[in-house]
Motif scaffolding. Sequence first.
Motif, short mmCIF file in Angstrom:
data_model
loop_
_atom_site.label_atom_id
_atom_site.label_comp_id
_atom_site.label_asym_id
_atom_site.label_seq_id
_atom_site.Cartn_x
_atom_site.Cartn_y
_atom_site.Cartn_z
N ARG A 1 0.80 -1.13 0.09
CA ARG A 1 -0.04 -0.06 -0.09
C ARG A 1 1.04 1.25 0.06
O ARG A 1 0.44 2.20 -0.72
CB ARG A 1 -0.81 0.07 1.22
CG ARG A 1 -2.03 -1.02 0.99
CD ARG A 1 -3.10 -1.29 2.02
NE ARG A 1 -4.01 -2.20 1.72
CZ ARG A 1 -4.87 -2.72 2.67
NH1 ARG A 1 -4.82 -2.27 3.93
NH2 ARG A 1 -5.60 -3.90 2.34
N LYS B 1 -4.69 -15.46 -2.20
CA LYS B 1 -3.72 -14.33 -2.01
C LYS B 1 -4.05 -13.95 -0.45
O LYS B 1 -5.26 -13.69 0.07
CB LYS B 1 -4.01 -13.12 -2.93
CG LYS B 1 -3.46 -11.92 -2.61
CD LYS B 1 -3.55 -10.80 -3.35
CE LYS B 1 -2.87 -9.38 -2.86
NZ LYS B 1 -3.58 -8.29 -3.41
N TYR C 1 7.73 -11.29 -5.58
CA TYR C 1 8.74 -10.03 -5.78
C TYR C 1 10.15 -10.53 -5.70
O TYR C 1 11.01 -10.01 -5.90
CB TYR C 1 8.45 -9.24 -4.50
CG TYR C 1 7.19 -8.47 -4.59
CD1 TYR C 1 6.87 -7.53 -5.38
CD2 TYR C 1 6.10 -9.10 -3.67
CE1 TYR C 1 5.54 -6.94 -5.41
CE2 TYR C 1 4.89 -8.56 -3.67
CZ TYR C 1 4.65 -7.54 -4.67
OH TYR C 1 3.35 -6.67 -4.72
#
Length: 325
Positions: A203, A246, A310
């Motif tokens: 975020r 997720k 990532y």
Amino acid sequence: MAKRPTRLRRTSPIRQLVKENRLHMDQIIYPIFLVAGMGVREEIGSMKDQYHLSIDMLVKELPLLQSKGIASVLIFASTDHKSIDGRSGSAPDGLVQEGIRAIKSSPVKMTVIADVCLCQYKEDGHCCIYKENHEIDRPKTLEVLSQVALSYAEAGADMVAPSDMMDGRVAAIRKVLDVQGYEHVAIMAYSAKYASSFYGPFREAAHSAPSFGDRKSYQMDPANRREALREIDLDIEEGADIVMVKPAMPYLDIISDAATRTKVPVAAYQVSGEYAMIRSAVDQRQVDERAIYESLIAIVRSGASIIISYFAKDIQALIDKEASL
Ligand code: PBG
């Protein structure tokens, strides 16, 4: 006769031979955060070794990503260009749209998936549009989400990935894509997406934290398991080509349920908080680097055939290392 499972663990070649699950770069999707401007490549404070990239810098980086075995990317926009209803997300010259075009016109071949949500584009940081009485305005939300998805398809995205968790959004997006001639564009639905604290670093990266309240009225309760199957069934009924769970590591039971239950590919998103946690433990030498491989093979073992991570740039090296152990 004595039972000796250790016989099959004696040598590295035997261990390779009896390996039940394998990790491969073909399964990996790398998330990317685009920002406006030129020449920007700034490390994201909350996510070490992840960068805010302007489109030109992303294009420059594509050969490197390819050399690391990355063949698919998931695009997000970090933009301060917000609107009240998120409609700015469907601008044909928006960051994601231009980014998709730039990747698709580069000589490096990449599958381009675009995350579809309103939180990055709305002033209040929510994934939906609210009515005056603070209830979700579903028809309006679905309408804007579909327009965002359509604009990504028009820009050349191979897949769109709705992450908003609004009821009916897969059907709404599918319908608009089909009517407009994009029946070849696939939908990877964030089907079982939990209201998780593990999204914290993202975020900050995507400038998408809600300015009031939280996402518990649309994302799933971490306590619920059976409900995930309901969400997954609905998304498949509505036309999802791939379903996603997720976060990943705290939800391996859900991935396993999804893989057993469905016939479509199951994806899992190893989210920003999982990345940050493992990365910092590795960097501080609390665990060795193999923990990264272990976190990924656990996701494969539980039944996901696609992983969004990532760590993407590091994974090929970890796979090679693991094969030599
Ligand atoms: C947008 C979206 C989020 C993530 C992916 N798409 C954030 C959220 O729902 O708050 C999280 C990804 C991550 O944490 O790595 N709705």
